[in-house]
Scaffold this motif. Structure first.
Motif, PDB file in Angstrom:
ATOM      1  N   GLU A   1      -4.484  -2.716   6.981  1.00  0.00           N
ATOM      2  CA  GLU A   1      -4.662  -2.097   5.668  1.00  0.00           C
ATOM      3  C   GLU A   1      -5.252  -0.702   5.845  1.00  0.00           C
TER       4      GLU A   1
ATOM      5  N   LEU B   1      -2.138   9.086   5.525  1.00  0.00           N
ATOM      6  CA  LEU B   1      -2.598   7.825   6.114  1.00  0.00           C
ATOM      7  C   LEU B   1      -3.949   8.009   6.783  1.00  0.00           C
TER       8      LEU B   1
ATOM      9  N   ASP C   1       7.497   1.288  -1.671  1.00  0.00           N
ATOM     10  CA  ASP C   1       6.092   1.556  -1.372  1.00  0.00           C
ATOM     11  C   ASP C   1       5.459   0.251  -0.896  1.00  0.00           C
ATOM     12  N   LEU C   2       5.058   0.225   0.380  1.00  0.00           N
ATOM     13  CA  LEU C   2       4.578  -1.043   0.953  1.00  0.00           C
ATOM     14  C   LEU C   2       3.349  -1.585   0.233  1.00  0.00           C
ATOM     15  N   ALA C   3       2.549  -0.682  -0.338  1.00  0.00           N
ATOM     16  CA  ALA C   3       1.312  -1.121  -0.994  1.00  0.00           C
ATOM     17  C   ALA C   3       1.605  -1.939  -2.245  1.00  0.00           C
ATOM     18  N   THR C   4       2.807  -1.776  -2.832  1.00  0.00           N
ATOM     19  CA  THR C   4       3.114  -2.496  -4.063  1.00  0.00           C
ATOM     20  C   THR C   4       3.596  -3.917  -3.791  1.00  0.00           C
TER      21      THR C   4
ATOM     22  N   ARG D   1       2.111  -1.480   7.930  1.00  0.00           N
ATOM     23  CA  ARG D   1       1.139  -2.242   7.138  1.00  0.00           C
ATOM     24  C   ARG D   1       0.739  -3.542   7.823  1.00  0.00           C
TER      25      ARG D   1
ATOM     26  N   SER E   1       6.051   4.430   2.492  1.00  0.00           N
ATOM     27  CA  SER E   1       7.220   3.780   1.928  1.00  0.00           C
ATOM     28  C   SER E   1       8.297   3.679   2.991  1.00  0.00           C
TER      29      SER E   1
ATOM     30  N   LYS F   1      -7.431   5.703   8.409  1.00  0.00           N
ATOM     31  CA  LYS F   1      -8.063   4.436   8.717  1.00  0.00           C
ATOM     32  C   LYS F   1      -9.465   4.683   9.260  1.00  0.00           C
TER      33      LYS F   1
ATOM     34  N   GLU G   1      -0.433   6.362   1.733  1.00  0.00           N
ATOM     35  CA  GLU G   1       0.625   5.414   1.373  1.00  0.00           C
ATOM     36  C   GLU G   1       1.817   5.521   2.316  1.00  0.00           C
TER      37      GLU G   1
ATOM     38  N   LEU H   1       5.873  -8.836   1.193  1.00  0.00           N
ATOM     39  CA  LEU H   1       5.708  -8.082   2.433  1.00  0.00           C
ATOM     40  C   LEU H   1       6.281  -8.877   3.605  1.00  0.00           C
TER      41      LEU H   1
END
Ligand SMILES: Nc1ncnc2c1ncn2[C@@H]1O[C@H](COP(=O)(O)OP(=O)(O)OP(=O)(O)O)[C@@H](O)[C@H]1O
Ligand SMILES: Nc1ncnc2c1ncn2[C@@H]1O[C@H](COP(=O)(O)OP(=O)(O)OP(=O)(O)O)[C@@H](O)[C@H]1O
Ligand code: SF4
Ligand code: SF4
Ligand SMILES: [Mg+2]
Ligand SMILES: [Mg+2]
Lengths: 348, 325
Positions: free
Chosen positions: B69, B13, B81-84, B66, B76, B15, B74, B90
Motif C-alpha cells: 500500500e 508514488l 485506478d488500482l486504488a479503487t 499494489r 493505473s 512509500k 496513484e 484486485l
C-alpha cells in the motif's frame, strides 16, 4: 592434509626466482556420503611477486576450494588434497612446500605471509567481537604487539582502508556495518600483518558497482604500497581486465586456460573462454540486438566428471575424440597455457 | 512507444515505512523508501529501473503492482485506478500484472510440482480445465524452453536458470500484460543469465508485454530496456531513452554509475563516488545526492531539483546545466 594424505609427496616443489606461488596439478576431493566430489581436479597456476592473478569461472567450478587448499583451510571438512603441489616463497625467502608444512608452521604463515578475504565476510568476522578487537587480536598474535600498540595499528589500518570516523567504527560490531564497510574491515584484517600474498575470494560480488569501484581502487592501492601479490577470485569476466595482470579460467574443477589478461581476453585460445566472453551483455545500438550467446547445457557435476574434455558436451567445436581423450594443459607460448585438443587449429 | 495512453501510469508514488517508536515511545522518523515517483510504461515497452542497493527499486516495483500500500500517489493499469479496486477485484485484476523475483523460490511453492504451479493460475485466471489447461501448461513450458516431461518435477530438481524459467512460465500463465521483474537474473551465472535475458526479451517481444525490469546491473538493463529510470534515495534522478542515457548521461549520479561498470573506463579516468548511500530516514536537504556529488555547489543544499525535460523523453533532476559528464 598431512603429507601422508597427499600422493605426490615425491615431487618437491620448486619456484623460479621472482615467483611467490606455484600450484601444480592440484587435486582436492571431498569424501562425502553422496560420493567423491572432485572439487579441484587439475589446477595449475603461478604468481610473480607483486602480480595479480584473477581466477574466473562459473559457480561451482572450484575457485574457492582452490583458495582454501592453498591456505590449508580444509581440515574441518571432508576435503583432502589427493595430488599436486603448492610451492610458496615465505617472507624470509625460503621456498616452502605448503602441502607438507606442519600445521603449527602453517598457522604462523597464515595471516603473516598469506592472507585470505573470504567470499562471505559475515562468516569470517566474529559477531561477538568489535571489528577493532578482531584486527588488534590478529596484530597481537602475529606481530607480538601489546594491547595499546595493537589498537593504534588497528586504527591506522581502518583509516588506511578508507573507513571514515575510525575511532567510532573500531567499536562497531560486524552487523552494524554496511556490506561495503564490512569488506573494508576484511581488507584491513587481511593486511594487518603485511602479507606477501593475498587471496581475495569474490571481495566485491555482493556490492554495488559504485562500492565495487571503491574497493577495487583500494585493493590496488594497498597492493602497490605493500608490494603484495594477489589472487583475485571472481565470476565476473568484466572485472578481470581491470584488476589482474594474468587470468586463470576454471571450468569443472580444472584450469582450462591461463595467460596474460590482454592475450586471454582479446584472443582466447579455449572455446570455453570464448563462450564466456560471448555471454557478457554488450549493446550494439546499430544492430539493435543483444547478441547474447548463452552456453547451452550445464556445468557437469564434480561427483561424476565426464570422460575426455570436460567441456565437450557444451562445446561448439567438439569432435568425437573430445569425448574420449582428456586434453592436457599445453603451452601456447611461454606465458599462456590452454587445455584443448584443438587449440592449434581453432581460430576463436 | 505509441502515442496511445500508456498501459501503466503512476503519479506521485510515495512509500514511508514507519520505524519503531509508536505507543509511549517517541515516534522515530520513517524510512522514506520512495518519494513522489511518476512513471509510465507503454504497451510493449520495457522500462529499466537502476540504482544502488537501498535506492527503492523493489519498493517501487511492489507499489506499482499494489503488492504494497502506497503512502501517497496513484497507479493505473490499462485505465483502471488500482486504488479503487476492492480486495476481491484486485485479486481478479492480478491476472493482468505479475511479478518475477530474484529468488525463484520466493514465487514457487516447494511442495508443488511445476505442473501444479502452472495449472493453478491457468484455472484461476483463464478458466481453463482438464485437457485444455494441461495443453496450456505444456505450451508454457515449451515457451520457456522446458519440456512437458519436466512438469512432473518439484522446483528443487531444477538448476537456478531452469527454476527462473519455471518462475517466468508461472508469471505468464495468467496471460498478463504487465510484468515487474525484480533482479530476475542477478543470482545467476553469466552463461545462465544470458539464457534467461534472451528468453525474457523474446517473450516480451512476441507477446507484446510491458515490462518493468529492475536491476543493479547496468549492462543487463541496457540491452533489455527501451527507457531507463535512475533512482537514488527513492527519487528519480534521471529518466531517458536507453541510448541517450548510456551515451550522454545528464545527471552526475547516472554518469558515476555508468563509469563504475567494470571495463567501461580505465579506472584512472573514472569518477569514483565517495561514501555510501545515506540513510533514507534522514535524507540530505536539497538535492539528496549532494553528499556524494563531486559537482555539488552551495545551492544544492537548499534547492530541491525538479525533474526537468532536457530533450524529448529525457529528464534529469539536477540544478546544474553547466556540467559536461
Ligand atoms: N565442504 C565441502 N564439502 C563438499 N563439497 C564441497 C565443499 N565445499 C565445496 N564443495 C563442492 O566443491 C565444488 C567447488 O566449490 P567451490 O566453492 O570451490 O566453487 P566456486 O567456484 O567457488 O563457486 P562459487 O562461484 O559459487 O563460489 C562444488 O561442487 C561444491 O559444491
Ligand atoms: N518493510 C520495510 N520496512 C522498513 N524499511 C523498508 C522495508 N522495505 C524496504 N525498506 C527500506 O526501504 C529502502 C528501499 O528498499 P528497497 O528494497 O526498495 O531497495 P532496492 O533498491 O530494491 O535495494 P536492493 O538493490 O538492495 O534490492 C531501504 O532503505 C530499505 O531498508
Ligand atoms: S577439447 Fe574439444 S570439446 Fe574440449 S574445448 Fe577443445 S574442441 Fe572443445
Ligand atoms: S543538484 Fe547539485 S548535488 Fe545534485 S546532482 Fe546536481 S550538482 Fe550534484
Ligand atoms: Mg566460491
Ligand atoms: Mg531490491
Amino acid at each position: 592434509m598431512a603429507r601422508s594424505e597427499t600422493l605426490l609427496a615425491e615431487r618437491p616443489p620448486a619456484l623460479e626466482p621472482g615467483r611467490v606461488l606455484a600450484v601444480r596439478d592440484l587435486q582436492t576431493f571431498f569424501f562425502t556420503e553422496a560420493g567423491v566430489v572432485k572439487a579441484v581436479n587439475g589446477v595449475t597456476l603461478g604468481l610473480a611477486e607483486g602480480e595479480t592473478l584473477a581466477i574466473v569461472g562459473e559457480s561451482g567450478s572450484g575457485k574457492s576450494v582452490t583458495g582454501l587448499t592453498v591456505m590449508r583451510l580444509l581440515a574441518r571438512t571432508s576435503g583432502r588434497v589427493v595430488g599436486g603441489s603448492v610451492a610458496f616463497r615465505s617472507r624470509d625467502g625460503e621456498t616452502l612446500d605448503l602441502l607438507a608444512l606442519p600445521e603449527a608452521q602453517m598457522q604462523r604463515l597464515r595471516g603473516r605471509d598469506i592472507a585470505m578475504i573470504f567470499q562471505d565476510p559475515m562468516s569470517s568476522l566474529n559477531p561477538m567481537f568489535t571489528v577493532g578487537e578482531q584486527i588488534a587480536e590478529s596484530i597481537r598474535i602475529h606481530k607480538g604487539r601489546d594491547r595499546r600498540a595493537a589498537r593504534q595499528e588497528a586504527l591506522s589500518l581502518l583509516r588506511e582502508v578508507g573507513i571514515s570516523d575510525p575511532e567510532a567504527r573500531i567499536r562497531a560490531y560486524p552487523h552494524q556495518l554496511s556490506g561495503g564497510m564490512r569488506q573494508r574491515v576484511m581488507i584491513a584484517l587481511a593486511l594487518a600483518c603485511g602479507p606477501r600474498l593475498l587471496i581475495a575470494d569474490e571481495p566485491t560480488t555482493a556490492l554495488d558497482v559504485t562500492i565495487q569501484a571503491q574497493i577495487i581502487a583500494l585493493l590496488k592501492d594497498v597492493q602497490q604500497r605493500h608490494r603484495m601479490a594477489m589472487i583475485f577470485i571472481t565470476h565476473d569476466l568484466k572485472l578481470v581486465g581491470e584488476v589482474a595482470d594474468r587470468v586463470a579460467v576454471m571450468y569443472a574443477s580444472q584450469v582450462v586456460e591461463e595467460g596474460p589478461v590482454a592475450d586471454v581476453l582479446a584472443a582466447p585460445r579455449h572455446p570455453y573462454t570464448r563462450a564466456l566472453l560471448d555471454c557478457i551483455p554488450r549493446r550494439d545500438y546499430d544492430a539493435d540486438h543483444t547478441g547474447l550467446k548463452p552456453i547451452p547445457g550445464l556445468l557437469p557435476s564434480p561427483l561424476d566428471p565426464p570422460e575426455g574434455c570436460r567441456f565437450h558436451a557444451r562445446c561448439t567445436f567438439a569432435e568425437p575424440r573430445c569425448a574420449a581423450v582428456e586434453p592436457a594443459l599445453e603451452a601456447v607460448d611461454a606465458a599462456h597455457d590452454v587445455r584443448c585438443l584443438r587449440w592449434r587449429e581453432l581460430s576463436l | 512507444m505509441s502515442a496511445a495512453a500508456p498501459l501503466v501510469e503512476a503519479r506521485g508514488l510515495t512509500k514511508h515505512f514507519p520505524t519503531g517508536g509508536g505507543f509511549l515511545s517517541r515516534a522515530k522518523p520513517p524510512v522514506r523508501a520512495v518519494e513522489g515517483v511518476d512513471l509510465t510504461v507503454g504497451a510493449g515497452e520495457v522500462l529499466g529501473v537502476v540504482g544502488e542497493s537501498g535506492s527503492g527499486k523493489s519498493t517501487l516495483g511492489r507499489l506499482v503492482l499494489r503488492l504494497l500500500e502506497a503512502s501517497g500517489g496513484e497507479v493505473s493499469v490499462d485505465g483502471t485506478d488500482l486504488a479503487t479496486l476492492s480486495a476481491g477485484e484486485l485479486r481478479a485484476f492480478r491476472r493482468h500484472m505479475q511479478m518475477i523475483f530474484q529468488d525463484p523460490f520466493a514465487s514457487l511453492n516447494a511442495r508443488m510440482t511445476v505442473r501444479e504451479a502452472l495449472l493453478e493460475p491457468i484455472t484461476l485466471h483463464r478458466g481453463a480445465k482438464g485437457r485444455e489447461a494441461e495443453a496450456m501448461a505444456v505450451e508454457l513450458m515449451r515457451s520457456v524452453g522446458l519440456t512437458a516431461e519436466q512438469m512432473k518435477r518439484y522446483p528443487r530438481a531444477f538448476s537456478g536458470g531452469q527454476r527462473q524459467r519455471v518462475a517466468i512460465a508461472r508469471a505468464l500463465a495468467s496471460a498478463p500484460r504487465f510484468i515487474v521483474a525484480d533482479e530476475p537474473v542477478s543470482a545467476l551465472d553469466v552463461s545462465v543469465q544470458a539464457e534467461v535475458v534472451n528468453l525474457l526479451q523474446s517473450l516480451q517481444r512476441d507477446l507484446g508485454l510491458s515490462l518493468m525490469f529492475i536491476s543493479h546491473d547496468l549492462s543487463v538493463v541496457e540491452i533489455i530496456s527501451d527507457r531507463v529510470m535512475v533512482l537514488y534515495l527513492g527519487r528519480v534522478m534521471e529518466i531517458a531513452p536507453t541510448e541517450a542515457l548510456y551515451r550522454a548521461p545528464a545527471h552526475p549520479y547516472t554518469a558515476a554509475l555508468l563509469q563504475a561498470i567494470p571495463g567501461a573506463r580505465s579506472p584512472g579516468d573514472r569518477m569514483i563516488l565517495k561514501g555510501e548511500i545515506p540513510s533514507p530516514t534522514a535524507p540530505p536537504s536539497g538535492c539528496v545526492f549532494r553528499t556524494r556529488c563531486p559537482f555539488a555547489i552551495d545551492d544544492c543544499a537548499s534547492t530541491v531539483p525538479t525533474l526537468d525535460e532536457i530533450a524529448p523523453g529525457h529528464q534529469k533532476a539536477c540544478i546544474r546545466d553547466d556540467l559536461s559528464l
